[in-house]
Design an enzyme around this catalytic site. Structure first.
Site, mmCIF file in Angstrom:
data_model
loop_
_atom_site.group_PDB
_atom_site.id
_atom_site.type_symbol
_atom_site.label_atom_id
_atom_site.label_comp_id
_atom_site.label_asym_id
_atom_site.label_seq_id
_atom_site.Cartn_x
_atom_site.Cartn_y
_atom_site.Cartn_z
ATOM 1 N N LYS A 64 0.749 -1.372 0.284
ATOM 2 C CA LYS A 64 -0.056 0.029 0.355
ATOM 3 C C LYS A 64 0.803 1.108 0.125
ATOM 4 C CE LYS A 64 -3.905 -2.213 2.212
ATOM 5 N NZ LYS A 64 -5.223 -1.939 3.297
ATOM 6 N N GLY A 128 -0.125 -1.068 14.769
ATOM 7 C CA GLY A 128 1.091 -1.467 13.381
ATOM 8 C C GLY A 128 0.971 -0.165 12.862
ATOM 9 N N GLY A 130 1.144 -0.038 8.927
ATOM 10 C CA GLY A 130 1.967 0.243 7.705
ATOM 11 C C GLY A 130 1.010 0.637 7.101
ATOM 12 N N TYR A 210 -10.895 -9.426 10.052
ATOM 13 C CA TYR A 210 -12.562 -10.086 9.480
ATOM 14 C C TYR A 210 -12.505 -11.351 10.211
ATOM 15 C CZ TYR A 210 -11.356 -11.007 4.653
ATOM 16 O OH TYR A 210 -11.128 -11.659 4.004
#
Length: 248
Positions: A64, A128, A130, A210
């Site tokens: 990303k 995190g 990222g 999820y």
């Protein structure tokens, strides 16, 4: 046939392919959605060269941020966020497509978490650092929620270490968002190492994972009385936002 797809690595548990394939069938759209697992972002230019029919791509872990160097332009939101999860491929020039980056994660996360926010949810911890964490940070900022990034190796003023999370910090930061892959199907017992015992009914736990529906992270928060939410609705919302981007 118009083709869309997903780049990342690995892609064995891809949500996007199933979602868009079902969408195309249900809405009788003549298109297909393919997975493009690339072991290195260096393979990205060759992927575009070999597939001149691609109308758009989704981007997932771990690219990303890394994919940005190969794009021709960024929309203002993804530029500020510093992360891209949607690429629109413009073939106006058939010999050289224009690649434009967007971030629908921001849209999906904002719409998903906003109904759960209460008056005491003023500050958040993002677990995190990222690309997903950058999107979450941008979304929280737009919702007037201050945040800090939690990292094993913190860098900069807005990052803190897991070891520094004490009772005072946990009481102050009542929204906890997991953007790491810990707890995903296949490693379901794993969860971020935070002091869950300092959390309670004032807290909101949000996990971008999820599958499983209730991760070990969410279960630990739930056991303390916190409200919980997984990332499935966010995925649906960001996927629909991606479709709008590709077709505008």
């Amino acid at each position: 046939m118009k083709t869309f797809g997903l780049i990342g690595y690995p892609l064995s548990k891809s949500f996007s392919q199933k979602y868009f394939t079902e969408k195309f069938e249900k809405e009788t759209i003549k298109a297909r959605y393919l997975n493009f697992p690339i072991a290195s972002i260096d393979e990205f230019p060759e992927l575009i060269n070999h597939h001149p029919y691609i109308g758009g791509l989704n981007v997932t872990i771990p690219y990303k941020e890394k994919v940005i160097q190969y794009l021709d332009d960024l929309d203002p939101i993804s530029k500020e966020a510093g992360a891209v999860n949607v690429i629109k491929v413009d073939w106006t020039n058939p010999t050289k497509p224009k690649l434009i980056g967007y971030n629908s994660d921001i849209i999906g996360f904002s719409k998903s978490i906003e109904p759960l926010l209460k008056s005491n949810h003023k500050k958040a911890l993002i677990l995190g650092t990222g690309g997903a964490a950058k999107a979450v940070g941008y979304a929280l900022k737009s919702l007037n929620i201050d945040y800090k990034l939690v990292s094993r190796t913190p860098e900069g003023d807005n990052q803190i270490s897991y070891h520094s999370l004490n009772e005072a910090i946990m009481n102050e930061y009542t929204v906890i968002v997991n953007t790491t892959p810990l707890g995903m199907y296949g490693n379901m017992e794993a969860k971020p190492e935070i002091p869950y015992h300092y959390c309670g009914e004032n807290h909101l736990f949000y996990d971008l994972v999820y599958n499983p529906e209730v991760t070990a992270f969410l279960k630990a928060g739930q056991d303390q009385g916190a409200a919980i939410k997984n990332g499935l609705e966010m995925l649906h919302l960001q996927a629909e936002a991606a479709w709008e981007i590709w077709n505008k």
